[in-house]
Design a protein around this motif. Sequence first.
Motif, PDB file in Angstrom:
ATOM      1  N   TYR A 175       3.934   2.629   7.886  1.00 36.08           N
ATOM      2  CA  TYR A 175       3.956   1.193   8.143  1.00 36.08           C
ATOM      3  C   TYR A 175       5.358   0.819   8.625  1.00 36.08           C
ATOM      4  O   TYR A 175       6.356   1.356   8.157  1.00 36.08           O
ATOM      5  CB  TYR A 175       3.631   0.409   6.861  1.00 36.08           C
ATOM      6  CG  TYR A 175       2.296   0.779   6.255  1.00 36.08           C
ATOM      7  CD1 TYR A 175       1.136   0.111   6.608  1.00 36.08           C
ATOM      8  CD2 TYR A 175       2.201   1.828   5.328  1.00 36.08           C
ATOM      9  CE1 TYR A 175      -0.088   0.460   6.061  1.00 36.08           C
ATOM     10  CE2 TYR A 175       0.976   2.191   4.787  1.00 36.08           C
ATOM     11  CZ  TYR A 175      -0.157   1.507   5.151  1.00 36.08           C
ATOM     12  OH  TYR A 175      -1.374   1.861   4.617  1.00 36.08           O
ATOM     13  N   PHE A 176       5.398  -0.105   9.561  1.00 34.36           N
ATOM     14  CA  PHE A 176       6.683  -0.533  10.113  1.00 34.36           C
ATOM     15  C   PHE A 176       7.017  -1.940   9.645  1.00 34.36           C
ATOM     16  O   PHE A 176       6.163  -2.829   9.670  1.00 34.36           O
ATOM     17  CB  PHE A 176       6.641  -0.491  11.646  1.00 34.36           C
ATOM     18  CG  PHE A 176       6.528   0.900  12.190  1.00 34.36           C
ATOM     19  CD1 PHE A 176       7.659   1.656  12.435  1.00 34.36           C
ATOM     20  CD2 PHE A 176       5.284   1.473  12.417  1.00 34.36           C
ATOM     21  CE1 PHE A 176       7.562   2.953  12.910  1.00 34.36           C
ATOM     22  CE2 PHE A 176       5.176   2.761  12.895  1.00 34.36           C
ATOM     23  CZ  PHE A 176       6.314   3.510  13.145  1.00 34.36           C
ATOM     24  N   VAL A 177       8.253  -2.128   9.209  1.00 32.20           N
ATOM     25  CA  VAL A 177       8.741  -3.435   8.804  1.00 32.20           C
ATOM     26  C   VAL A 177       9.783  -3.876   9.829  1.00 32.20           C
ATOM     27  O   VAL A 177      10.917  -3.387   9.819  1.00 32.20           O
ATOM     28  CB  VAL A 177       9.360  -3.413   7.391  1.00 32.20           C
ATOM     29  CG1 VAL A 177       9.846  -4.811   7.014  1.00 32.20           C
ATOM     30  CG2 VAL A 177       8.366  -2.898   6.376  1.00 32.20           C
ATOM     31  N   ALA A 178       9.384  -4.744  10.743  1.00 27.68           N
ATOM     32  CA  ALA A 178      10.328  -5.313  11.702  1.00 27.68           C
ATOM     33  C   ALA A 178      11.073  -6.418  10.958  1.00 27.68           C
ATOM     34  O   ALA A 178      10.526  -7.499  10.726  1.00 27.68           O
ATOM     35  CB  ALA A 178       9.586  -5.865  12.922  1.00 27.68           C
ATOM     36  N   ALA A 179      12.292  -6.148  10.562  1.00 31.76           N
ATOM     37  CA  ALA A 179      12.981  -6.977   9.564  1.00 31.76           C
ATOM     38  C   ALA A 179      13.057  -8.450   9.945  1.00 31.76           C
ATOM     39  O   ALA A 179      12.914  -9.326   9.101  1.00 31.76           O
ATOM     40  CB  ALA A 179      14.385  -6.431   9.313  1.00 31.76           C
ATOM     41  N   GLY A 180      13.297  -8.747  11.229  1.00 28.58           N
ATOM     42  CA  GLY A 180      13.364 -10.139  11.648  1.00 28.58           C
ATOM     43  C   GLY A 180      14.624 -10.833  11.172  1.00 28.58           C
ATOM     44  O   GLY A 180      15.582 -10.197  10.718  1.00 28.58           O
ATOM     45  N   ASP A 184       7.680   4.061  -6.890  1.00 27.07           N
ATOM     46  CA  ASP A 184       7.480   5.446  -6.475  1.00 27.07           C
ATOM     47  C   ASP A 184       6.326   5.617  -5.497  1.00 27.07           C
ATOM     48  O   ASP A 184       6.102   6.729  -4.986  1.00 27.07           O
ATOM     49  CB  ASP A 184       7.212   6.332  -7.700  1.00 27.07           C
ATOM     50  CG  ASP A 184       8.419   6.407  -8.629  1.00 27.07           C
ATOM     51  OD1 ASP A 184       9.546   6.213  -8.147  1.00 27.07           O
ATOM     52  OD2 ASP A 184       8.210   6.651  -9.835  1.00 27.07           O
ATOM     53  N   GLU A 185       5.623   4.522  -5.204  1.00 27.22           N
ATOM     54  CA  GLU A 185       4.443   4.617  -4.339  1.00 27.22           C
ATOM     55  C   GLU A 185       4.774   4.527  -2.862  1.00 27.22           C
ATOM     56  O   GLU A 185       3.917   4.783  -2.013  1.00 27.22           O
ATOM     57  CB  GLU A 185       3.443   3.498  -4.698  1.00 27.22           C
ATOM     58  CG  GLU A 185       2.883   3.584  -6.111  1.00 27.22           C
ATOM     59  CD  GLU A 185       2.096   4.870  -6.322  1.00 27.22           C
ATOM     60  OE1 GLU A 185       1.282   5.223  -5.450  1.00 27.22           O
ATOM     61  OE2 GLU A 185       2.318   5.529  -7.359  1.00 27.22           O
ATOM     62  N   VAL A 186       5.998   4.162  -2.534  1.00 25.86           N
ATOM     63  CA  VAL A 186       6.377   4.045  -1.130  1.00 25.86           C
ATOM     64  C   VAL A 186       7.631   4.872  -0.869  1.00 25.86           C
ATOM     65  O   VAL A 186       8.497   5.005  -1.731  1.00 25.86           O
ATOM     66  CB  VAL A 186       6.609   2.582  -0.699  1.00 25.86           C
ATOM     67  CG1 VAL A 186       5.396   1.725  -1.021  1.00 25.86           C
ATOM     68  CG2 VAL A 186       7.850   1.998  -1.354  1.00 25.86           C
ATOM     69  N   THR A 234       0.840  -1.188   0.000  1.00 24.76           N
ATOM     70  CA  THR A 234       0.000   0.000   0.000  1.00 24.76           C
ATOM     71  C   THR A 234       0.880   1.245   0.000  1.00 24.76           C
ATOM     72  O   THR A 234       1.879   1.293   0.720  1.00 24.76           O
ATOM     73  CB  THR A 234      -0.893   0.008   1.257  1.00 24.76           C
ATOM     74  OG1 THR A 234      -1.671  -1.189   1.280  1.00 24.76           O
ATOM     75  CG2 THR A 234      -1.815   1.217   1.262  1.00 24.76           C
ATOM     76  N   PRO A 235       0.549   2.258  -0.799  1.00 32.11           N
ATOM     77  CA  PRO A 235       1.352   3.481  -0.788  1.00 32.11           C
ATOM     78  C   PRO A 235       1.458   4.073   0.615  1.00 32.11           C
ATOM     79  O   PRO A 235       0.515   4.025   1.403  1.00 32.11           O
ATOM     80  CB  PRO A 235       0.576   4.413  -1.720  1.00 32.11           C
ATOM     81  CG  PRO A 235      -0.146   3.486  -2.654  1.00 32.11           C
ATOM     82  CD  PRO A 235      -0.530   2.308  -1.807  1.00 32.11           C
ATOM     83  N   GLY A 236       2.615   4.606   0.928  1.00 33.15           N
ATOM     84  CA  GLY A 236       2.817   5.209   2.241  1.00 33.15           C
ATOM     85  C   GLY A 236       4.276   5.247   2.618  1.00 33.15           C
ATOM     86  O   GLY A 236       5.164   5.000   1.796  1.00 33.15           O
ATOM     87  N   ASN A 237       4.529   5.573   3.880  1.00 28.97           N
ATOM     88  CA  ASN A 237       5.872   5.576   4.438  1.00 28.97           C
ATOM     89  C   ASN A 237       6.143   4.235   5.105  1.00 28.97           C
ATOM     90  O   ASN A 237       5.321   3.754   5.894  1.00 28.97           O
ATOM     91  CB  ASN A 237       6.019   6.689   5.475  1.00 28.97           C
ATOM     92  CG  ASN A 237       5.869   8.064   4.873  1.00 28.97           C
ATOM     93  OD1 ASN A 237       6.368   8.324   3.788  1.00 28.97           O
ATOM     94  ND2 ASN A 237       5.184   8.963   5.574  1.00 28.97           N
ATOM     95  N   TYR A 238       7.293   3.660   4.802  1.00 26.96           N
ATOM     96  CA  TYR A 238       7.661   2.369   5.379  1.00 26.96           C
ATOM     97  C   TYR A 238       8.980   2.525   6.134  1.00 26.96           C
ATOM     98  O   TYR A 238       9.963   3.026   5.579  1.00 26.96           O
ATOM     99  CB  TYR A 238       7.801   1.305   4.290  1.00 26.96           C
ATOM    100  CG  TYR A 238       6.472   0.826   3.756  1.00 26.96           C
ATOM    101  CD1 TYR A 238       5.936  -0.397   4.148  1.00 26.96           C
ATOM    102  CD2 TYR A 238       5.736   1.620   2.873  1.00 26.96           C
ATOM    103  CE1 TYR A 238       4.704  -0.821   3.672  1.00 26.96           C
ATOM    104  CE2 TYR A 238       4.498   1.199   2.390  1.00 26.96           C
ATOM    105  CZ  TYR A 238       3.994  -0.021   2.799  1.00 26.96           C
ATOM    106  OH  TYR A 238       2.767  -0.440   2.332  1.00 26.96           O
ATOM    107  N   VAL A 239       8.974   2.108   7.386  1.00 27.93           N
ATOM    108  CA  VAL A 239      10.156   2.210   8.233  1.00 27.93           C
ATOM    109  C   VAL A 239      10.732   0.820   8.441  1.00 27.93           C
ATOM    110  O   VAL A 239      10.083  -0.055   9.023  1.00 27.93           O
ATOM    111  CB  VAL A 239       9.815   2.834   9.594  1.00 27.93           C
ATOM    112  CG1 VAL A 239      11.074   2.905  10.469  1.00 27.93           C
ATOM    113  CG2 VAL A 239       9.203   4.214   9.418  1.00 27.93           C
TER     114      VAL A 239
END
Length: 230
Positions: free
Chosen positions: A141-146, A114-116, A13-18
């Motif tokens: 959105y947060f990506v806990a890499a694991g 370009d959407e994220v 989904t478009p947005g900010n990803y950390v």
Amino acid sequence: MIPARAQIPEDPTPGNYVVVDVAQFSTTVPELFANGATYVHVTEDRGDELAFKEANPRAKIGGGSGPNYRGEPGYDFFNSPSFVQGVDVAGCPTAMTSTNGGNAVTDLRSAGGDEVDVYVGGLTNGVALADHLREQDAETYFVAAGSNGKPSPEDVAGALFIARHLLGDPPTDRELAVYHEMVAFSKGPKYERRPQIKRTDLYEYALAVDSRDVVPKLDGQKLYDVAGSA
């Protein structure tokens, strides 16, 4: 929250990803910027850094940890926040990736285009990052890499820490102590059997909460420090 790199959707989904990889990528990257690196080029594959340095002779490049965590021949550093303290990166481009955090950045870039917008955050720069994201209009959105495709407690703790600050509800001292314990108990016992540098990275750097005012944001394949920009 996306609880592991392996669960990044094919069409995010478009947005900010950390991307949160507390041990080590999300702690090493802010240290590179704090020491003056102009940007961090995130390579698609380990080994691509050598070609990057050939094209950019002033670059400092990171590879694998090598025997006894002393680095690999041909590289200037590896994914260690304490090791990079001895590398003069001031005014220099840098290049590196990592199995979890670095590859999560690449996965998001490839899937989202370009959407994220992709950021890198951990406990050291989480407050500065949250302050920056609060000024943005997009959902975060947060990506806990694991690790090995599975969630890791330290990355979940890092993501929660940033999220709480983003929501204007920073953790209490007691809650912060719990996050600290999640990270220490997750990695500490394993690191006791490894060289001292791993414990230094964990206890002196990864757990140095709010020690860096650095906001790494991806532009193309490069992370830039956008702290202070809207």
